[in-house]
Design a protein around this motif. Structure first.
Motif, short mmCIF file in Angstrom:
data_model
loop_
_atom_site.label_atom_id
_atom_site.label_comp_id
_atom_site.label_asym_id
_atom_site.label_seq_id
_atom_site.Cartn_x
_atom_site.Cartn_y
_atom_site.Cartn_z
N ASP A 1 64.26 27.49 42.14
CA ASP A 1 62.92 27.74 42.66
C ASP A 1 62.53 26.60 43.60
N SER A 2 61.25 26.48 43.95
CA SER A 2 60.83 25.44 44.90
C SER A 2 61.09 24.04 44.36
N SER A 3 61.17 23.94 43.03
CA SER A 3 61.40 22.64 42.41
C SER A 3 62.87 22.24 42.50
N ALA B 1 62.69 30.24 47.87
CA ALA B 1 63.06 28.85 48.19
C ALA B 1 64.59 28.72 48.18
N PHE C 1 55.66 21.55 41.78
CA PHE C 1 56.67 22.60 41.66
C PHE C 1 57.34 22.65 40.28
N THR C 2 57.32 21.53 39.54
CA THR C 2 57.98 21.54 38.23
C THR C 2 57.24 22.43 37.22
N LEU D 1 56.49 25.54 37.84
CA LEU D 1 56.83 26.94 38.12
C LEU D 1 57.54 27.62 36.94
N ARG E 1 56.15 31.01 35.22
CA ARG E 1 56.94 32.25 35.09
C ARG E 1 56.97 32.73 33.64
N ASP F 1 55.60 33.18 41.11
CA ASP F 1 56.28 31.96 41.58
C ASP F 1 56.02 31.77 43.08
N GLU F 2 56.21 32.85 43.86
CA GLU F 2 56.03 32.76 45.31
C GLU F 2 54.57 32.39 45.65
N SER G 1 53.94 28.75 44.56
CA SER G 1 54.66 27.86 45.47
C SER G 1 53.87 27.67 46.77
#
Lengths: 111, 139
Positions: A21-23, A56, B10-11, B13, B17, B42-43, B46
């Protein structure tokens, strides 16, 4: 997410495990960049143990595919793409930009 | 409706989810639909982290979920810069490798994956994105 790479005679296999993902996508981008910087442009991204990938991750693959295909020096192919991830790649039109193989053996054999 | 607050990182996410996935499951959605809800959330989150809170430290946003039989509603509220997803240009998926835009894909996927996507930006309440996913073939 965990990435392992294995060198074969005509290509390298990049196995991506877990969730992208983005992370975590910067790690994937970095791993692919390192291979291309070292002159490896024929890459198989093995998704056997991939659980999840957001856009991502798709962007990291797209940037690396552009890099590999430059000067016709190689390409990235995908293999063992889990059903849900394949559906998302199809929605994003990515299955037209990458060859997709059922398993890593067939993918490696394509080079 | 249940609400969790997350820092713009971001961590988070993974946790987001899991949170929305639980409600999608509770609503009776199948595994394909649950994955769609998780990917869309998520999108969306983000985008909030990347765009709404660009250059802003210690930002937080709320994710709220409600499950009805055969339907899950996800509401994401932030107080960052308004980021109207309806104004994001749709990526041209027909273009070849060199011409393919890198951005816009997340918003495109959100619309494709969910049945309804609405964005509202109010000065006092912040930016609110509402997404609804229904079980295919009715409840």
């Amino acid at each position: 997410m965990e990435i392992t790479t294995k060198e074969f005679k005509h290509c390298d296999v990049v196995s991506v495990n877990g969730r992208v993902d983005s992370s975590t996508s910067p790690q994937l981008a970095q791993a692919l960049d390192k291979l291309t910087d070292d002159g490896h442009h024929n890459l198989v991204v093995d998704m056997t143990k991939l659980e999840y990938m957001s856009s991502a991750g798709f962007r990291a693959l797209l940037a690396a595919q552009r890099n590999c295909k430059k000067f016709n020096r190689g390409e990235i192919v995908l293999c063992a793409v889990p059903e849900r991830i394949k559906e998302a790649l199809e929605l994003a039109g990515f299955t037209e930009l990458f060859k997709v193989f059922d398993d890593s053996l067939t993918a490696v054999g394509s080079f | 409706m249940h609400t969790n607050t997350y820092t713009a990182d971001f961590t988070n996410l993974d946790a987001i989810r899991d949170f929305v996935g639980g409600f999608a499951q509770q609503a009776g959605l199948n595994s394909k639909e649950i994955y769609a809800v998780q990917l869309a959330a998520d999108e969306a989150c983000s985008n909030v982290i990347e765009h709404a809170y660009e250059g802003i430290v210690n930002g937080t946003f709320d994710v709220s979920c409600a499950a009805l039989p055969g339907q899950v509603t996800i509401l994401i509220r932030d107080h960052g810069k308004p980021f109207n997803i309806e104004k994001v240009r749709q990526p041209n998926l027909g273009k070849n490798l060199d011409e393919r835009e890198i951005g816009g894909l997340g918003v495109f996927l959100m619309h494709k994956l969910m049945d309804e996507v609405h964005f509202e930006s109010k000065p006092k309440e912040g930016n609110v994105l509402t997404m609804i996913k229904r079980k295919s073939g009715g409840a």
